[in-house]
Write an enzyme that holds these catalytic residues in place. Structure first.
Site, mmCIF file in Angstrom:
data_model
loop_
_atom_site.group_PDB
_atom_site.id
_atom_site.type_symbol
_atom_site.label_atom_id
_atom_site.label_comp_id
_atom_site.label_asym_id
_atom_site.label_seq_id
_atom_site.Cartn_x
_atom_site.Cartn_y
_atom_site.Cartn_z
ATOM 1 N N ASP A 1 35.046 30.474 43.184
ATOM 2 C CA ASP A 1 35.206 30.303 44.633
ATOM 3 C C ASP A 1 33.840 30.493 45.275
ATOM 4 O O ASP A 1 32.877 30.852 44.603
ATOM 5 C CB ASP A 1 36.218 31.324 45.192
ATOM 6 C CG ASP A 1 35.817 32.762 44.847
ATOM 7 O OD1 ASP A 1 36.365 33.305 43.880
ATOM 8 O OD2 ASP A 1 34.908 33.322 45.493
ATOM 9 N N GLU B 1 41.133 35.548 31.817
ATOM 10 C CA GLU B 1 39.792 35.250 31.309
ATOM 11 C C GLU B 1 39.710 35.556 29.815
ATOM 12 O O GLU B 1 38.876 35.017 29.094
ATOM 13 C CB GLU B 1 38.743 36.100 32.044
ATOM 14 C CG GLU B 1 38.668 35.825 33.537
ATOM 15 C CD GLU B 1 37.913 36.925 34.289
ATOM 16 O OE1 GLU B 1 37.460 36.639 35.395
ATOM 17 O OE2 GLU B 1 37.801 38.065 33.799
ATOM 18 N N MET C 1 32.829 42.115 40.953
ATOM 19 C CA MET C 1 33.234 43.499 41.192
ATOM 20 C C MET C 1 32.998 44.466 40.032
ATOM 21 O O MET C 1 33.413 45.609 40.105
ATOM 22 C CB MET C 1 34.723 43.528 41.611
ATOM 23 C CG MET C 1 35.003 42.680 42.836
ATOM 24 S SD MET C 1 36.745 42.569 43.296
ATOM 25 C CE MET C 1 37.085 44.237 43.827
ATOM 26 N N GLU C 2 32.335 44.030 38.956
ATOM 27 C CA GLU C 2 32.207 44.924 37.796
ATOM 28 C C GLU C 2 30.821 44.977 37.140
ATOM 29 O O GLU C 2 30.428 46.010 36.587
ATOM 30 C CB GLU C 2 33.204 44.493 36.687
ATOM 31 C CG GLU C 2 34.658 44.541 37.076
ATOM 32 C CD GLU C 2 35.139 43.278 37.785
ATOM 33 O OE1 GLU C 2 34.433 42.246 37.705
ATOM 34 O OE2 GLU C 2 36.194 43.321 38.428
ATOM 35 N N GLY D 1 32.360 34.852 42.788
ATOM 36 C CA GLY D 1 32.205 34.007 43.966
ATOM 37 C C GLY D 1 30.745 33.579 44.082
ATOM 38 O O GLY D 1 29.835 34.399 43.928
HETATM 39 N N1 SAH Z 1 44.649 40.161 42.951
HETATM 40 C C1 SAH Z 1 43.643 39.621 42.085
HETATM 41 C C2 SAH Z 1 42.409 40.450 42.214
HETATM 42 C C3 SAH Z 1 41.247 39.854 41.564
HETATM 43 S S1 SAH Z 1 39.785 40.506 42.195
HETATM 44 C C4 SAH Z 1 44.173 39.494 40.685
HETATM 45 O O1 SAH Z 1 44.472 40.511 40.038
HETATM 46 O O2 SAH Z 1 44.347 38.368 40.239
HETATM 47 C C5 SAH Z 1 38.667 39.241 41.754
HETATM 48 C C6 SAH Z 1 38.112 39.293 40.366
HETATM 49 O O3 SAH Z 1 37.293 38.150 40.162
HETATM 50 C C7 SAH Z 1 37.206 40.479 40.116
HETATM 51 O O4 SAH Z 1 37.298 40.847 38.765
HETATM 52 C C8 SAH Z 1 35.807 39.950 40.503
HETATM 53 O O5 SAH Z 1 34.828 40.386 39.592
HETATM 54 C C9 SAH Z 1 35.926 38.424 40.453
HETATM 55 N N2 SAH Z 1 35.660 37.670 41.682
HETATM 56 C C10 SAH Z 1 35.871 36.334 41.792
HETATM 57 N N3 SAH Z 1 35.579 35.905 43.033
HETATM 58 C C11 SAH Z 1 35.160 36.988 43.741
HETATM 59 C C12 SAH Z 1 34.754 37.170 45.116
HETATM 60 N N4 SAH Z 1 34.743 36.161 45.970
HETATM 61 N N5 SAH Z 1 34.409 38.433 45.511
HETATM 62 C C13 SAH Z 1 34.455 39.463 44.632
HETATM 63 N N6 SAH Z 1 34.860 39.338 43.341
HETATM 64 C C14 SAH Z 1 35.213 38.118 42.885
#
Ligand code: SAH
Length: 248
Positions: free
Chosen positions: A212, A12, A188-189, A78
């Protein structure tokens, strides 16, 4: 006035790093902070890392060690609200923590000792971010020759969980809605950064591109979106946003 621009993932942030003038990297709290200028504005770019605690540490360091006086988050999320689709953008008006539950001592979703469930974004900053998102999406439309995404504005829910099941997303949306907090997106933040900015009395705004639908295909849609388009969305929106900031 230094503006901090946070992202959760390296993908990002990449486009913004490419645009940064006079870049200087400083390591603090095990994180890299990139100081420099974007269109003449002093900025510091940082990765929040993933989850609320990591994001709170990054936000606090930005304020205490780098003198950030306004914070902006750009990332993916999401979509859980009706009609919030992949490729759309959500500009946050407020944040709630969907995994905060100190009931029955405190009402569900209330942040203990704050007496509130939500933290609001700064109205002036979010208005700038909305305008920048609309213009940025029109720019992307020309680049991708695709239908432009919709810019939504509303509540975003944060929690330490990647939501990737349709039933879970539905239940999360329903429970929050019944408590009076219907969310458009889940990530998540954001709520953690909003709380830190509330503590310091500093303006905060956030924009999330929908990667998503937090459903059964989220684990496939999310990485595809992140590698292919997330960086270009962040760049297009933040480039427009920084141009609109008042002169330093
Ligand atoms: N293993 C992955 C983890 C990403 S977690 C990686 O390192 O590529 C997902 C990230 O995108 C988080 O920063 C969150 O803020 C965001 N995000 C996107 N879609 C999400 C969803 N469906 N639920 C929760 N967070 C989501």
């Amino acid at each position: 006035m230094t503006t901090a621009i946070l992202s959760a993932l390296a993908e990002e942030q990449q486009g913004l790093l490419d645009l940064l003038q006079r870049p200087q990297c400083v390591t603090r709290a095990g994180r890299e902070f990139w100081l420099g200028e974007l269109h003449g504005q002093p900025v510091v770019l940082a990765l929040s890392r993933i989850g609320k605690v990591a994001a709170a540490t990054t936000a606090t360091t930005l304020i205490e060690a780098f003198g950030a006086r306004r914070l902006v988050f750009t990332g993916v999320a999401g979509g859980v609200g009706p009609g919030v689709q992949v490729g759309d953008v959500v500009v946050a008006t407020e944040f709630v923590q969907h995994d905060m539950d100190a009931s029955p001592i405190f009402p569900r979703y209330q942040i203990p000792l704050y007496g509130r469930e939500r933290f609001a974004c700064d109205e002036a900053l979010l208005a700038l971010l909305s305008g920048a998102s609309r213009t940025g999406l029109i720019r992307l439309k020309a680049e991708f020759h695709a239908k432009p995404g919709v810019v939504h504005q509303g509540l975003i829910a944060s929690g330490d969980r990647f939501v990737s099941a349709a039933e879970e997303a539905r239940a999360l949306h329903q429970a929050l809605s019944e408590a009076g907090h219907p969310p458009l997106a889940v990530e998540m933040e954001g709520a953690a950064v909003a709380q830190v900015c509330h503590d310091y009395g500093l303006p905060f705004a956030a924009v999330r591109t929908i990667s998503d639908r937090a459903d059964d295909t989220a684990h496939v849609d999310f990485p595809k979106f992140v590698t292919e388009v997330a960086s270009r969305y962040a760049l297009a929106i933040i480039d427009e946003f920084v141009r609109r900031l008042p002169a330093r």
